[in-house]
Design an enzyme around this catalytic site. Structure first.
Site, PDB file in Angstrom:
ATOM      1  N   GLU A  80      21.527  14.446  -5.985  1.00 54.71           N
ATOM      2  CA  GLU A  80      21.986  13.408  -6.890  1.00 54.71           C
ATOM      3  C   GLU A  80      22.133  13.853  -8.349  1.00 54.71           C
ATOM      4  O   GLU A  80      22.994  13.337  -9.063  1.00 54.71           O
ATOM      5  CB  GLU A  80      21.014  12.221  -6.837  1.00 54.71           C
ATOM      6  CG  GLU A  80      20.977  11.497  -5.512  1.00 54.71           C
ATOM      7  CD  GLU A  80      22.277  10.764  -5.214  1.00 54.71           C
ATOM      8  OE1 GLU A  80      22.957  10.336  -6.176  1.00 54.71           O
ATOM      9  OE2 GLU A  80      22.640  10.648  -4.042  1.00 54.71           O
ATOM     10  N   SER A 336     -30.334 -23.068  11.308  1.00 54.34           N
ATOM     11  CA  SER A 336     -31.680 -22.544  11.052  1.00 54.34           C
ATOM     12  C   SER A 336     -31.672 -21.215  10.299  1.00 54.34           C
ATOM     13  O   SER A 336     -32.726 -20.576  10.189  1.00 54.34           O
ATOM     14  CB  SER A 336     -32.423 -22.367  12.384  1.00 54.34           C
ATOM     15  OG  SER A 336     -32.617 -23.615  13.009  1.00 54.34           O
TER      16      SER A 336
END
Length: 682
Positions: A80, A336
């Site tokens: 590119e 509990s």
């Protein structure tokens, strides 16, 4: 002095004015380099867990060139913009080359856009015409003046289109290959280079033939440029075209929590462990499917000493009812699971030990009359047995001694806000012992991590950047009491089908407690072992009951399985299984043999403490008196005193001076009185 010609002066003035104008324009209209990036949440080692899209559902993951395969970057620049590191945003040589070839052929053969100009176009998309090219060139110069080459390249690699809602090489690598772009094969490099030029035409999922052709062309160019061997290019060209992959979506709820806690970071590193998180998510899905259609499961695995959350599962599946809710952060009745902390405070108060005998018998506390789960009573039991078998009456009896308000405050200071149900009293009462308040999985994990860390409570850590709190939020109990509680819980009966750890080589010595809320709505199991704290909740997200499903039957087997799976992670931070066991000493000291927190030591009536008494001589006897719940034995300066014919203890001081009288009841409770005896001169 030589005077410059007018045209020269005008030219210089024009250049200066133009330069000043460009500077002003640059300041007034800077390039829009601030862009939104997808947030990505990782585990503690940087492994991606979940990504979040930006506006319009676009995937735009942040990119660092150091984490992209160098071969890809080399290929991109070669294909590119070969002079990327040499030009200042606009490449004059490329412009000349493009103009020459276009004039020679009578059509546009190649463009002159640099990677910097392409980045400018991605930042501000415009129609492709000459005017746009001029603006892009100007923006490129601005970008080069503000950013380094690597920063420009990272911006390009973040914005480049890769088809559909995919932007940037990192998002593309996840979308098409299902992983990070740190190591790429030649066929993957070629596809990632080809796609941004025509992303929709070359989309692998929609137009695989075009994707294949464009990838082959890039591979041919790579071979021609010497970036890859020709035979390797031919081999890569035959690789199958990939299909669309899903973006990482692990730790769904924990990732949301991390985003809330992070300060706008694009990449958030959590304390989670990728392998453990992955394994437990699959395991929990499987167990939820076995449990029933509407069942959800929430799990937290916490490293006890650092409070780092190593795995967090907010629901078994988002496809199940309530699955989108993070159930680790929703208050539910803890059943509990709070009983160990009640007894721990009773130990701190000096009114009990694990071997203290407590009555498990019908008892009324004002208008409140608790019952055991099986509605039976066991008579006298040790507190250790009462805790191991989760007996309700002894727990309420102990809480009555500790004080419900004080206990709720202790929970709050430790980081667990006990929420009173809507329509209940303004504050928690004795029912808190049996789960009559709301706590989250995270809060229960905070409490049990404190239990495993000598009673010191600290907040959970979700982010690697979050330091461990220098000082604890609060101490839920002393280190001695925490150790006693842990040992009691380790000795509790194991779930059916599992051999006790004491009989199994290398098995984890888990200190665990289960809990079942009223109406079988919530099943809990919490445990501490080997440097880890694990909490499991099982139930329905809508709070509907599951008759018969208890913490022991529904949650405890998962807890033990999770400990088995969690043990191998990060072994450098794990204490060996069972090495933190501390055997109890055995019998309780005499004053604590029986739990009776309301009893007081003897109240000495005569002689009064710090008083003076007159004796007529060594033959004069004094009758000692004390108010007590049991019979009392008396001592004068450590010497036992006798009783007279009427059964009263008498004392006959032989000389004037100071004496210490001690009264001891049958439970060993003791009171002292120091008196001065005066006598006439001999």
């Amino acid at each position: 002095m030589m005077r410059l010609p007018v045209w020269v002066r005008l030219t210089l003035a024009a250049l200066v004015a133009a330069g000043a104008g460009l500077i002003v324009l640059d300041r007034l209209f800077p390039p829009p380099i601030e862009i939104a990036r997808s947030v990505i949440v990782t585990d503690s080692g940087g492994q991606a867990l979940r990504a979040f899209p930006v506006e319009d559902g676009r995937w735009r993951l942040p990119v660092e060139t150091s984490r992209v395969d160098p071969a890809f970057i080399e290929t991109l620049i070669a294909m590119e913009d070969q002079r990327f590191y040499a030009h200042t945003g606009v490449d004059p040589l490329a412009v000349i080359r493009a103009a020459t070839t276009s004039l020679a052929s009578g059509r546009i053969v190649s463009g002159a856009s640099t990677l910097t100009m392409q980045t400018a176009r991605l930042l501000e998309p415009r129609p492709r015409n000459l005017g746009s090219k001029i603006i892009e060139a100007w923006r490129a110069l601005q970008l080069e003046a503000r950013l380094s080459k690597d920063e420009i390249l990272e911006l390009y690699l973040t914005l480049a289109p890769y088809g559909g809602n995919i932007e940037g090489v990192r998002a593309a690598s996840w979308a098409w290959f299902g992983r990070e772009p740190d190591r790429l094969t030649p066929d993957q490099i070629a596809l990632l280079v080809a796609l941004p030029q025509s992303p929709e035409v070359r989309r692998p999922d929609l137009r695989p033939d075009h994707a294949h052709l464009s990838r082959r062309r890039v591979l041919d160019r790579m071979a021609s440029a010497g970036l890859i061997a020709p035979d390797r290019a031919v081999e890569a060209a035959d690789a199958p075209i990939p299909e669309r992959s899903a973006f990482p979506a692990l730790a769904w709820h924990a990732a949301d929590e991390a985003v809330r806690r992070a300060d706008g970071e694009a990449e958030i590193r959590t304390t989670l462990d990728y392998s453990l998180q992955t394994e437990l998510e699959a395991y929990v899905r499987e167990r939820a499917a076995e449990a029933g259609e509407d069942v959800q499961i929430a799990v937290l695995v916490v490293e006890t000493d650092t409070r780092a959350v190593r795995a967090a599962i907010g629901s078994a599946s988002r496809q199940r009812g309530g699955g989108w809710i993070d159930l680790t952060d929703r208050p539910r009745s803890p059943g509990s699971t709070l009983k160990p902390f009640i007894y721990g405070l009773a130990f701190d108060d000096g009114v009990a030990t694990p071997d203290t005998v407590i009555a498990d018998a019908p008892r009324r506390f004002a208008s409140y009359r608790p019952e055991n789960f099986d509605r039976a009573f066991n008579g006298d039991v040790t507190i250790a047995a009462a805790l191991q078998h989760s007996l309700n009456v002894p727990a309420v009896y102990a809480l009555d001694s500790v004080g419900a308000r004080r206990f709720a405050s202790a929970l709050r200071f430790a980081g667990a806000e006990a929420r009173v149900p809507v329509g209940g009293e303004d504050e928690a009462g004795l029912a808190i012992a049996l789960g009559g308040v709301g706590l989250t999985v995270r809060e229960v994990a905070t409490l049990y991590a404190a239990l495993g860390d000598g009673g010191e409570a600290r907040p959970l850590r979700w982010l690697e950047s979050a330091p461990l709190a220098e000082a604890p939020d609060g101490r839920i109990m002393s280190a001695q009491s925490a150790g006693d509680i842990l040992q009691v819980l380790r000795d509790a009966p194991h779930p059916g089908g599992r051999m006790p750890a004491s009989l199994t080589r290398g098995a984890p010595q888990i200190a665990f407690k289960t809990g079942t809320s009223y109406g079988f709505r919530d099943a809990w199991a919490a445990g501490v072992s080997g440097g880890l704290t694990v909490v499991v909740w099982v139930g329905r997200a809508d709070g509907q009951p599951r008759p018969g499903e208890t913490g022991r039957s529904a949650a405890l087997p998962l807890l033990f399985d999770i400990f088995d799976r969690a043990a191998p992670i990060d072994p450098r931070r794990r204490r060996a299984w069972g090495t933190d066991d501390t055997p109890r000493t055995g019998a309780a000291p005499a004053p604590l043999v029986r739990f009776n927190p309301g009893a007081q030591p003897p109240d000495i009536l005569f002689p009064p403490d710090a008083g003076e008494i007159w004796s007529e001589g060594p033959d004069r006897d004094f009758v000692l008196s004390a108010r007590a719940e049991t019979s009392v034995r008396w001592f004068a300066d450590g010497v036992a005193l006798s009783r007279n014919g009427a059964g009263d203890t008498v004392w006959a001081p032989r000389a004037p001076g100071f004496y210490t009288l001690t009264a001891v009841d049958r439970e060993g409770r003791t009171s002292h009185a120091t008196v001065r005896v005066r006598m006439p001169p001999a």
